[in-house]
Write a protein that holds these residues in place. Structure first.
Motif, PDB file in Angstrom:
ATOM      1  N   ARG A   1     -63.040 -25.187 -42.335  1.00  0.00           N
ATOM      2  CA  ARG A   1     -63.158 -24.081 -41.383  1.00  0.00           C
ATOM      3  C   ARG A   1     -63.367 -22.749 -42.098  1.00  0.00           C
ATOM      4  N   ALA A   2     -62.629 -22.555 -43.189  1.00  0.00           N
ATOM      5  CA  ALA A   2     -62.796 -21.320 -43.956  1.00  0.00           C
ATOM      6  C   ALA A   2     -64.193 -21.224 -44.543  1.00  0.00           C
ATOM      7  N   LEU A   3     -64.714 -22.360 -45.011  1.00  0.00           N
ATOM      8  CA  LEU A   3     -66.066 -22.362 -45.573  1.00  0.00           C
ATOM      9  C   LEU A   3     -67.102 -22.054 -44.506  1.00  0.00           C
ATOM     10  N   ARG A   4     -66.917 -22.605 -43.297  1.00  0.00           N
ATOM     11  CA  ARG A   4     -67.858 -22.324 -42.216  1.00  0.00           C
ATOM     12  C   ARG A   4     -67.814 -20.847 -41.816  1.00  0.00           C
TER      13      ARG A   4
ATOM     14  N   THR B   1     -50.929 -33.969 -44.860  1.00  0.00           N
ATOM     15  CA  THR B   1     -51.081 -32.721 -45.608  1.00  0.00           C
ATOM     16  C   THR B   1     -52.496 -32.576 -46.153  1.00  0.00           C
ATOM     17  N   ALA B   2     -53.017 -33.657 -46.741  1.00  0.00           N
ATOM     18  CA  ALA B   2     -54.366 -33.601 -47.309  1.00  0.00           C
ATOM     19  C   ALA B   2     -55.414 -33.397 -46.221  1.00  0.00           C
ATOM     20  N   GLY B   3     -55.263 -34.094 -45.091  1.00  0.00           N
ATOM     21  CA  GLY B   3     -56.237 -33.964 -44.006  1.00  0.00           C
ATOM     22  C   GLY B   3     -56.251 -32.563 -43.416  1.00  0.00           C
ATOM     23  N   LEU B   4     -55.062 -32.003 -43.172  1.00  0.00           N
ATOM     24  CA  LEU B   4     -54.987 -30.649 -42.619  1.00  0.00           C
ATOM     25  C   LEU B   4     -55.533 -29.615 -43.605  1.00  0.00           C
ATOM     26  N   ALA B   5     -55.234 -29.806 -44.897  1.00  0.00           N
ATOM     27  CA  ALA B   5     -55.749 -28.880 -45.903  1.00  0.00           C
ATOM     28  C   ALA B   5     -57.275 -28.951 -45.982  1.00  0.00           C
ATOM     29  N   ALA B   6     -57.825 -30.167 -45.905  1.00  0.00           N
ATOM     30  CA  ALA B   6     -59.279 -30.320 -45.963  1.00  0.00           C
ATOM     31  C   ALA B   6     -59.948 -29.677 -44.755  1.00  0.00           C
TER      32      ALA B   6
ATOM     33  N   LEU C   1     -63.668 -43.502 -40.007  1.00  0.00           N
ATOM     34  CA  LEU C   1     -63.985 -42.675 -41.169  1.00  0.00           C
ATOM     35  C   LEU C   1     -65.341 -42.014 -40.958  1.00  0.00           C
ATOM     36  N   ASN C   2     -65.335 -40.889 -40.284  1.00  0.00           N
ATOM     37  CA  ASN C   2     -66.599 -40.234 -39.930  1.00  0.00           C
ATOM     38  C   ASN C   2     -66.746 -38.821 -40.468  1.00  0.00           C
ATOM     39  N   ASP C   3     -65.813 -38.352 -41.316  1.00  0.00           N
ATOM     40  CA  ASP C   3     -65.975 -37.046 -41.937  1.00  0.00           C
ATOM     41  C   ASP C   3     -65.216 -37.019 -43.261  1.00  0.00           C
ATOM     42  N   ARG C   4     -65.431 -35.956 -44.027  1.00  0.00           N
ATOM     43  CA  ARG C   4     -64.837 -35.877 -45.363  1.00  0.00           C
ATOM     44  C   ARG C   4     -63.322 -35.748 -45.318  1.00  0.00           C
ATOM     45  N   ALA C   5     -62.807 -35.027 -44.327  1.00  0.00           N
ATOM     46  CA  ALA C   5     -61.354 -34.865 -44.222  1.00  0.00           C
ATOM     47  C   ALA C   5     -60.665 -36.205 -43.999  1.00  0.00           C
ATOM     48  N   THR C   6     -61.260 -37.054 -43.157  1.00  0.00           N
ATOM     49  CA  THR C   6     -60.670 -38.366 -42.889  1.00  0.00           C
ATOM     50  C   THR C   6     -60.733 -39.250 -44.125  1.00  0.00           C
ATOM     51  N   TRP C   7     -61.859 -39.226 -44.816  1.00  0.00           N
ATOM     52  CA  TRP C   7     -61.980 -39.996 -46.055  1.00  0.00           C
ATOM     53  C   TRP C   7     -60.935 -39.547 -47.078  1.00  0.00           C
ATOM     54  N   LEU C   8     -60.760 -38.239 -47.208  1.00  0.00           N
ATOM     55  CA  LEU C   8     -59.787 -37.719 -48.176  1.00  0.00           C
ATOM     56  C   LEU C   8     -58.373 -38.143 -47.788  1.00  0.00           C
TER      57      LEU C   8
END
Length: 249
Positions: A235-238, A225-230, A188-195
């Motif tokens: 990426r879009a935000l960056r 689905t949640a991980g890919l969406a996050a 668990l090292n990033d927000r996508a993984t936590w989500l």
């Protein structure tokens, strides 16, 4: 892979570094392997078949996921679909490893695919964050993979062979849960993984009443689905931030 190649890998300092980086997780992996071996033996599976499954499948989460289905007599397509869904993450791992290993011969890449694992992936990406091939990456992978394979297979085979001599009072199931939690927390090292983890837990509990352990499939699908969406949102935000900085300059 030839014998000279294997000898060269063993002598490479990166091989020892990879094995050393995996040393801290070997205890948890071993506990998980032991639990899986005992579970296979006590499920009614024959000794040769259990040994074959441990060596050929080499995927603890998939093995534990399909065992209750096999015991319950679930249709073969449900067993295969469950195993495939549990291992969907390896498609993502492989796509990321392509930047490092795409130049290798196909037989070598197939061997890498068999020996890859979650903790190996995390350790490798921490050591080589830039997706650029380097000479030390292959021996590092094999060092980590060798340690992980031995830490899994030796206890798993011991659990299969000695299952009837291991009393249930040892609480191996709880030990296996603790081992899985330890491995999970290390990833668990990033927000996508936590989500994705939070979504998987919620979905699994919410659909627990489904037959044939189908709540596992629901949890996996929801987590992916949640991980890919996050990740897509990040990426879009960056990209938006990059455009904003470019516009300011």
């Amino acid at each position: 892979m030839s014998l000279p190649f294997l000898r060269a890998q063993l002598r490479d300092p990166a091989f020892r570094q990879g094995a050393g980086d995996m040393a801290g997780t070997c205890l948890g992996i071993g506990a998980w392997g032991l639990v899986t071996g005992v579970a296979m033996a006590k499920s009614g599976m024959s000794l040769p078949m259990a040994l074959f499954m441990s060596l050929a499948v080499y995927a603890g989460s998939a093995q534990l996921a399909v065992l209750p289905l096999m015991v319950a007599g679930a249709p073969l397509w449900v067993v295969w679909l469950t195993a495939a869904c549990v291992n969907l993450r390896f498609v993502i791992f492989s796509s990321m490893w392509r930047s490092y290993f795409a130049h290798l011969p196909r037989r070598h890449r197939l061997a890498l695919g068999y020996f890859s694992g979650d903790v190996i992936f995390v350790s490798f990406m921490k050591r080589f964050p830039k997706p650029v091939p380097a000479p030390e990456q292959v021996p590092y992978f094999w060092g980590a993979a060798s340690a992980n394979w031995l830490a899994w297979q030796v206890p798993s085979i011991a659990g299969i062979v000695l299952a009837n001599a291991i009393p249930l009072s040892w609480g191996l199931g709880f030990a296996g849960v603790l081992a899985l939690l330890g491995i999970l927390l290390s990833m668990l090292n990033d927000r996508a993984t936590w989500l994705a983890t939070a979504v998987a837990c919620t979905a699994a509990v919410a659909t627990f009443a489904l037959p044939l352990k189908l709540n596992i499939l629901v949890a996996i699908a929801a987590a992916v689905t949640a991980g890919l969406a996050a990740e897509a949102a990040e990426r879009a935000l960056r990209r938006a931030r990059t455009r904003a900085v470019g516009g300011d300059t």
